[in-house]
Enzyme design. Structure first.
Site, PDB file in Angstrom:
ATOM      1  N   HIS A 272       0.854  -1.191   0.000  1.00 49.69           N
ATOM      2  CA  HIS A 272       0.000   0.000   0.000  1.00 49.69           C
ATOM      3  C   HIS A 272       0.886   1.236   0.000  1.00 49.69           C
ATOM      4  O   HIS A 272       1.949   1.244   0.612  1.00 49.69           O
ATOM      5  CB  HIS A 272      -0.890   0.012   1.265  1.00 49.69           C
ATOM      6  CG  HIS A 272      -2.056   0.932   1.138  1.00 49.69           C
ATOM      7  ND1 HIS A 272      -1.958   2.274   1.397  1.00 49.69           N
ATOM      8  CD2 HIS A 272      -3.329   0.718   0.733  1.00 49.69           C
ATOM      9  CE1 HIS A 272      -3.130   2.847   1.191  1.00 49.69           C
ATOM     10  NE2 HIS A 272      -3.975   1.924   0.774  1.00 49.69           N
ATOM     11  N   ASP A 329      -7.941  -5.245  -0.184  1.00 47.26           N
ATOM     12  CA  ASP A 329      -8.422  -6.128  -1.254  1.00 47.26           C
ATOM     13  C   ASP A 329      -8.078  -7.588  -1.041  1.00 47.26           C
ATOM     14  O   ASP A 329      -8.535  -8.444  -1.802  1.00 47.26           O
ATOM     15  CB  ASP A 329      -7.826  -5.662  -2.593  1.00 47.26           C
ATOM     16  CG  ASP A 329      -8.375  -4.312  -2.991  1.00 47.26           C
ATOM     17  OD1 ASP A 329      -7.569  -3.428  -3.378  1.00 47.26           O
ATOM     18  OD2 ASP A 329      -9.602  -4.119  -2.884  1.00 47.26           O
TER      19      ASP A 329
HETATM   20  C1  SDX Z   1      -6.202  -0.008  -3.032  1.00 50.96           C
HETATM   21  O1  SDX Z   1      -4.200   4.461  -2.123  1.00 50.96           O
HETATM   22  C2  SDX Z   1      -5.242   3.845  -1.489  1.00 50.96           C
HETATM   23  O2  SDX Z   1      -5.649   4.223  -0.422  1.00 50.96           O
HETATM   24  C3  SDX Z   1      -5.860   2.671  -2.282  1.00 50.96           C
HETATM   25  C4  SDX Z   1      -6.870   1.854  -1.500  1.00 50.96           C
HETATM   26  C5  SDX Z   1      -8.144   2.666  -1.236  1.00 50.96           C
HETATM   27  O3  SDX Z   1      -8.852   2.324  -0.283  1.00 50.96           O
HETATM   28  O4  SDX Z   1      -8.464   3.557  -2.058  1.00 50.96           O
HETATM   29  O5  SDX Z   1      -6.333   1.426  -0.268  1.00 50.96           O
HETATM   30  C6  SDX Z   1      -7.342   0.634  -2.311  1.00 50.96           C
HETATM   31  O6  SDX Z   1      -5.976   0.285  -4.181  1.00 50.96           O
HETATM   32  C7  SDX Z   1      -5.342  -0.992  -2.304  1.00 50.96           C
HETATM   33  C8  SDX Z   1      -4.123  -1.492  -3.157  1.00 50.96           C
HETATM   34  C9  SDX Z   1      -4.607  -2.583  -4.118  1.00 50.96           C
HETATM   35  N1  SDX Z   1      -3.565  -2.924  -5.069  1.00 50.96           N
HETATM   36  C10 SDX Z   1      -2.895  -4.107  -5.015  1.00 50.96           C
HETATM   37  O7  SDX Z   1      -3.063  -4.945  -4.130  1.00 50.96           O
HETATM   38  C11 SDX Z   1      -1.916  -4.343  -6.144  1.00 50.96           C
HETATM   39  C12 SDX Z   1      -0.577  -4.862  -5.584  1.00 50.96           C
HETATM   40  N2  SDX Z   1       0.030  -3.802  -4.819  1.00 50.96           N
HETATM   41  C13 SDX Z   1       1.029  -2.999  -5.521  1.00 50.96           C
HETATM   42  O8  SDX Z   1       0.850  -2.825  -6.881  1.00 50.96           O
HETATM   43  C14 SDX Z   1       1.485  -1.780  -4.735  1.00 50.96           C
HETATM   44  O9  SDX Z   1       1.759  -2.207  -3.456  1.00 50.96           O
HETATM   45  C15 SDX Z   1       0.582  -0.568  -4.664  1.00 50.96           C
HETATM   46  C16 SDX Z   1       0.119  -0.127  -6.022  1.00 50.96           C
HETATM   47  C17 SDX Z   1      -0.602  -0.843  -3.805  1.00 50.96           C
HETATM   48  C18 SDX Z   1       1.404   0.570  -4.031  1.00 50.96           C
HETATM   49  O10 SDX Z   1       2.404   0.874  -4.923  1.00 50.96           O
HETATM   50  P1  SDX Z   1       3.586   1.922  -4.535  1.00 50.96           P
HETATM   51  O11 SDX Z   1       3.271   2.652  -3.276  1.00 50.96           O
HETATM   52  O12 SDX Z   1       3.876   2.712  -5.760  1.00 50.96           O
HETATM   53  O13 SDX Z   1       4.754   0.973  -4.149  1.00 50.96           O
HETATM   54  P2  SDX Z   1       5.827   0.455  -5.183  1.00 50.96           P
HETATM   55  O14 SDX Z   1       5.133  -0.125  -6.384  1.00 50.96           O
HETATM   56  O15 SDX Z   1       6.826   1.538  -5.377  1.00 50.96           O
HETATM   57  O16 SDX Z   1       6.464  -0.769  -4.379  1.00 50.96           O
HETATM   58  C19 SDX Z   1       7.533  -0.556  -3.496  1.00 50.96           C
HETATM   59  C20 SDX Z   1       8.355  -1.830  -3.612  1.00 50.96           C
HETATM   60  C21 SDX Z   1       8.749  -2.166  -5.048  1.00 50.96           C
HETATM   61  O17 SDX Z   1       9.920  -2.962  -4.976  1.00 50.96           O
HETATM   62  P3  SDX Z   1      11.344  -2.243  -5.287  1.00 50.96           P
HETATM   63  O18 SDX Z   1      11.197  -1.520  -6.598  1.00 50.96           O
HETATM   64  O19 SDX Z   1      11.578  -1.307  -4.107  1.00 50.96           O
HETATM   65  O20 SDX Z   1      12.332  -3.394  -5.345  1.00 50.96           O
HETATM   66  O21 SDX Z   1       7.560  -2.953  -3.170  1.00 50.96           O
HETATM   67  C22 SDX Z   1       7.346  -3.839  -4.269  1.00 50.96           C
HETATM   68  C23 SDX Z   1       7.644  -3.067  -5.533  1.00 50.96           C
HETATM   69  O22 SDX Z   1       8.089  -3.965  -6.550  1.00 50.96           O
HETATM   70  N3  SDX Z   1       5.935  -4.241  -4.208  1.00 50.96           N
HETATM   71  C24 SDX Z   1       5.502  -5.483  -4.369  1.00 50.96           C
HETATM   72  C25 SDX Z   1       4.111  -5.413  -4.180  1.00 50.96           C
HETATM   73  N4  SDX Z   1       3.748  -4.154  -3.922  1.00 50.96           N
HETATM   74  C26 SDX Z   1       4.889  -3.425  -3.942  1.00 50.96           C
HETATM   75  N5  SDX Z   1       6.137  -6.641  -4.641  1.00 50.96           N
HETATM   76  C27 SDX Z   1       5.367  -7.751  -4.740  1.00 50.96           C
HETATM   77  N6  SDX Z   1       4.028  -7.766  -4.554  1.00 50.96           N
HETATM   78  C28 SDX Z   1       3.361  -6.617  -4.281  1.00 50.96           C
HETATM   79  N7  SDX Z   1       2.045  -6.618  -4.106  1.00 50.96           N
END
Ligand code: SDX
Length: 393
Positions: A272, A329
């Protein structure tokens, strides 16, 4: 940083506005709507009470609630001409695409919503949106089943009416199970607002140009559809089903997620932007999943797989170091499925829950007379070039 522009991709460190609606503490895993804890509201309130709280700033009195609920009840029907637009969709249209199209189409039936010279009818549009979204949402499901759509019933409460429109058939009435309607009530409350997330920021940005409320909410529905945002709840179940089909080996999927750069695989339902601790909503939904499934006598193997995946990830350095926890989710789809709601309707459920939050944020943006949103950029393109006639290129 060049001159006066600071680049902040994804607005990770940019405050877009000042808001009095929802408070998040990502480190502590705290979520409050207008100062009330999400734990209290999920346990003790009705979804319409929470909608009233978010939009008008206070929990309603008995009288205010009765008037609010009654005015919503009297606007749950949709203009029959909307059915003609709806009939044009193929049976397999994704319900989110249908929902955003029909919500946008509502502006055509209420032209005062975009007539700057018309008296302000925002209160009526709020009631219409809250009243009609569930009705429109159920149409897609009925069409995908080849069943006739249902009309709302005025004697039912908000959640029961949605369930009735989803599951009633001409050949047999649908008895609303209180376990089902109270589980739905809790889930809708947990999704009701979440400060400046992607879809809410979209609603605010579109509304900041003075685009009408229906178009702004429709834009929010489209942003929510994305698999990184609300669409994740559908992705989670599809991921869990795939793990189950592959023998339930969660360790393999944890490894794939850790090599996201090469595998392109993410653990949906994890991570998140703000929560660097457990998403408080995930905690409540996880507990509710056990409770609802046992009350309904549903034994869904993907619940155990989800718990196993959570356990594996929370003990893995990759997730721990990045503070990746289950988000809202991760478990929600397991409950929706137990309620009989199909996977492609999960993000629609998120939209129904988030609607009062979008409305509250839209109204706050307008009340605060926020300027039109227009971020800047750092230009990295070509410097000045002479035009060449096509024959000389
Ligand atoms: C919602 O913003 C809100 O409040 C949203 C929400 C709401 O109520 O409105 O809470 C609802 O959208 C919840 C999130 C649902 N999405 C997912 O579950 C999809 C999977 N999650 C990711 O795509 C990600 O965690 C996000 C999109 C939720 C957040 O993305 P960020 O903040 O841009 O974080 P990032 O992509 O920069 O990740 C940081 C690191 C990265 O690794 P490095 O580049 O540092 O090596 O963490 C890794 C990412 O690759 N990472 C994951 C991961 N999520 C982040 N690795 C594996 N699995 C994951 N799920």
């Amino acid at each position: 940083q060049t001159g006066y522009v600071t680049l902040d991709k994804g607005y990770k460190n940019t405050g877009a506005t000042q808001s009095a609606i929802t408070f998040l503490d990502g480190e502590e895993g705290i979520l409050r709507y207008r100062g009330y804890s999400i734990e209290d509201l999920a346990d003790k309130a009705s979804f319409l009470e929470v909608a009233y709280l978010l939009i008008y700033g206070e929990l309603p009195t008995q009288q205010q609630y009765a008037e609010f609920e009654d005015s919503i009840r009297r606007h749950t029907m949709v203009n029959e001409d909307m059915r003609k637009i709806f009939e044009g969709f193929p049976n397999n249209a994704h319900p989110m695409g249908v929902l955003s199209s029909l919500v946008s189409a509502l502006s055509a039936f209420y032209p005062d919503s975009y007539d700057e010279k018309a008296p302000d009818q925002t209160q009526m549009h709020i009631i219409r949106l809250l009243a009609k979204l569930p009705t429109i949402a159920t149409w897609s499901f009925k069409k995908s089943q080849g069943h006739p759509v249902n009309y709302p019933k005025n004697q039912l409460d908000y959640c029961s009416n949605f369930l009735h429109m989803m599951f009633a058939l001409p050949v047999e009435d649908y008895q609303v199970d209180p376990v089902v309607s109270s589980a739905l009530n809790k889930l809708l409350i947990l999704h009701a607002d979440h400060e400046q997330n992607c879809s809410t920021s979209t609603v605010r940005l579109v509304g900041s140009s003075r685009a009408n409320i229906y178009s702004s909410i429709s834009a929010g529905i489209n942003a929510l559809w994305g698999p990184l945002h609300g669409g994740a709840n559908q992705e989670v179940i599809e991921m869990l089903e795939e793990i189950k089909a592959n023998g339930g080996d969660v360790a393999k999927y944890v490894e794939m997620a850790k090599n996201a750069k090469t595998t392109g695989f993410r653990l949906f339902g994890f991570g998140h932007r703000v929560y660097k601790n457990f998403d408080p909503r995930a905690r409540i939904i996880k507990k509710a999943a056990d409770d609802v499934l046992s009350k309904l006598g549903v034994n869904d193997p993907v619940l155990e797989i989800a718990k196993g995946l959570e356990e594996a990830a929370l003990h893995d350095e990759y997730f721990v170091s990045r503070k990746l926890y289950p988000n809202v989710d991760f478990y929600s789809g397991i409950i929706y499925r137990a309620l009989g709601i199909p996977t492609n309707m999960f993000t629609v459920m998120f939209a129904i829950g988030r609607l009062p939050g979008w409305i509250a944020q839209f109204v706050e943006m307008r009340t605060q007379k926020e300027p039109i949103g227009r971020p800047r950029q750092i230009y990295t393109g070509a410097t000045l070039r002479e035009f060449k006639a096509i024959g000389d290129r």
